[in-house]
Design an enzyme around this catalytic site. Sequence first.
Site, PDB file in Angstrom:
ATOM      1  N   TRP A 101      -5.601 -29.794   4.871  1.00 13.97           N
ATOM      2  CA  TRP A 101      -4.856 -30.309   6.028  1.00 13.97           C
ATOM      3  C   TRP A 101      -5.686 -30.352   7.295  1.00 13.97           C
ATOM      4  CZ3 TRP A 101      -1.227 -33.446   5.115  1.00 13.97           C
ATOM      5  CH2 TRP A 101      -0.423 -33.297   3.991  1.00 13.97           C
ATOM      6  N   ASP A 166      -2.144 -26.278  13.900  1.00 11.77           N
ATOM      7  CA  ASP A 166      -1.156 -26.803  12.962  1.00 11.77           C
ATOM      8  C   ASP A 166      -0.511 -25.606  12.266  1.00 11.77           C
ATOM      9  OD1 ASP A 166       0.273 -27.891  10.881  1.00 11.77           O
ATOM     10  OD2 ASP A 166      -1.371 -29.103  10.071  1.00 11.77           O
ATOM     11  N   LYS A 190       9.545 -26.927   6.293  1.00 17.63           N
ATOM     12  CA  LYS A 190       9.242 -25.713   5.511  1.00 17.63           C
ATOM     13  C   LYS A 190      10.076 -24.540   6.034  1.00 17.63           C
ATOM     14  CE  LYS A 190       4.833 -27.902   5.102  1.00 17.63           C
ATOM     15  NZ  LYS A 190       4.776 -28.365   3.730  1.00 17.63           N
TER      16      LYS A 190
HETATM   17  N1  PMP Z   1      -0.101 -29.917   7.921  1.00 20.34           N
HETATM   18  C1  PMP Z   1       0.218 -29.005   6.996  1.00 20.34           C
HETATM   19  C2  PMP Z   1      -0.379 -27.635   7.100  1.00 20.34           C
HETATM   20  C3  PMP Z   1       1.086 -29.334   5.957  1.00 20.34           C
HETATM   21  O1  PMP Z   1       1.409 -28.417   5.029  1.00 20.34           O
HETATM   22  C4  PMP Z   1       1.635 -30.630   5.897  1.00 20.34           C
HETATM   23  C5  PMP Z   1       2.607 -31.054   4.816  1.00 20.34           C
HETATM   24  N2  PMP Z   1       2.660 -30.336   3.692  1.00 20.34           N
HETATM   25  C6  PMP Z   1       1.268 -31.548   6.868  1.00 20.34           C
HETATM   26  C7  PMP Z   1       0.407 -31.155   7.868  1.00 20.34           C
HETATM   27  C8  PMP Z   1       1.816 -32.949   6.855  1.00 20.34           C
HETATM   28  O2  PMP Z   1       3.171 -32.874   7.214  1.00 20.34           O
HETATM   29  P1  PMP Z   1       4.125 -34.152   7.260  1.00 20.34           P
HETATM   30  O3  PMP Z   1       4.387 -34.535   5.849  1.00 20.34           O
HETATM   31  O4  PMP Z   1       5.337 -33.634   7.985  1.00 20.34           O
HETATM   32  O5  PMP Z   1       3.433 -35.219   8.032  1.00 20.34           O
END
Ligand code: PMP
Length: 355
Positions: A101, A166, A190
């Site tokens: 991520w 994040d 989450k």
């Molecule tokens: N950052 C992290 C740490 C994630 O776990 C996720 C999704 N699993 C995201 C970003 C992306 O999130 P979204 O699908 O809400 O765009």
Amino acid sequence: MRKFNFSAGPAALPEEVLLHLQYDLLDWQAQGVSILEMPHRAPAAINLLEETVQLFRGLLKIPDHFQILFMHGGARMQFAAIPMNLLGQNSNAVYLNTGYWSEAAAAEAKRYGDISVPPLKKGGGEVFRAGGIFNAAYVHYCDNETIDGIEFSSPPVVDNIPLVSDMSSNILSRPIDWGRFGLIYAGMQKNIGPAGLAVVVVREDLLDQAQAMTPSVLHYKTQVKAHSAYNTLPLFNIYAASLVFKWLQKQGGVEAIALINQRKAQKVYAVIDKHELYHNDVDLSCRSRMNITFSLPNKNLEEKFIKEARERGFINLEGHPSAGGIRLSVYNAISEPMVDRLVAFMEEFAKNTLS
Ligand code: PMP
């Protein structure tokens, strides 16, 4: 019948929250309409939004000089919104890469600014110091790598540069030391509620450095002025979040759930470390409390593990397709007794497989 949902996201929600949502779906707060039908500028809707912001502020003890925004597009939209909003005057930012991520965030940011990604030991959150980074508008990192199962035990030290984090997969799982941060954000699916929104907590002094081309819906200052409702806000998501926040208050708040989360993770790692059958290769100092990843010696055994777990009601244990293996996401809504049952299954599976 409801099962034990260990999904990484959208994740399990507390059952009492789901029942509450079901109960008021037809007639919300005696308004004569569903929350799905409420105009977002009605007084009751504005009160709900304000109450939700205050609940969140209270749970995480967010100081007054931080603004709280709910924004469309989940965390990935913030991968773009953050550089657009923060790289208007200084186009340089540093992104720490600890996994899937943080790498994705850096790749998106490169479209909007000069992004440098310093070499880093994999999972080496503990040892990182941003020494030598002087000319950066901010330093970005991912507090918990949902796919890799890597978590910072405390934020990296970046001296006087605003730190951006994040926290999609560990928000509300432990207290936050606000003195360390310029901005944090999290997709809400989450530890907060349904998918689709992100919560952004931004220090007020960072609101005046947006790039001119930033779309209005993504422009933090515009959204601050509009109380997050520059365009139509999905009130159902906000309402669900407010119920999760109240549920968390009842559990004793973030400090109390942090202790429970610590214990839950320790129990799972203990069984992984006890049996050769299970293998987790994350450095001990960076093991995630929220997303516990491990492998078995081969694919057949992993499939057998997942199948037998499913027969006992434990579902969504598969690792992310890019990583394979097993992943147990033990967010706030996964209770300690639920973890105990899963750990008992892991013990039993190891015993039966090795005998
Ligand atoms: N950052 C992290 C740490 C994630 O776990 C996720 C999704 N699993 C995201 C970003 C992306 O999130 P979204 O699908 O809400 O765009």
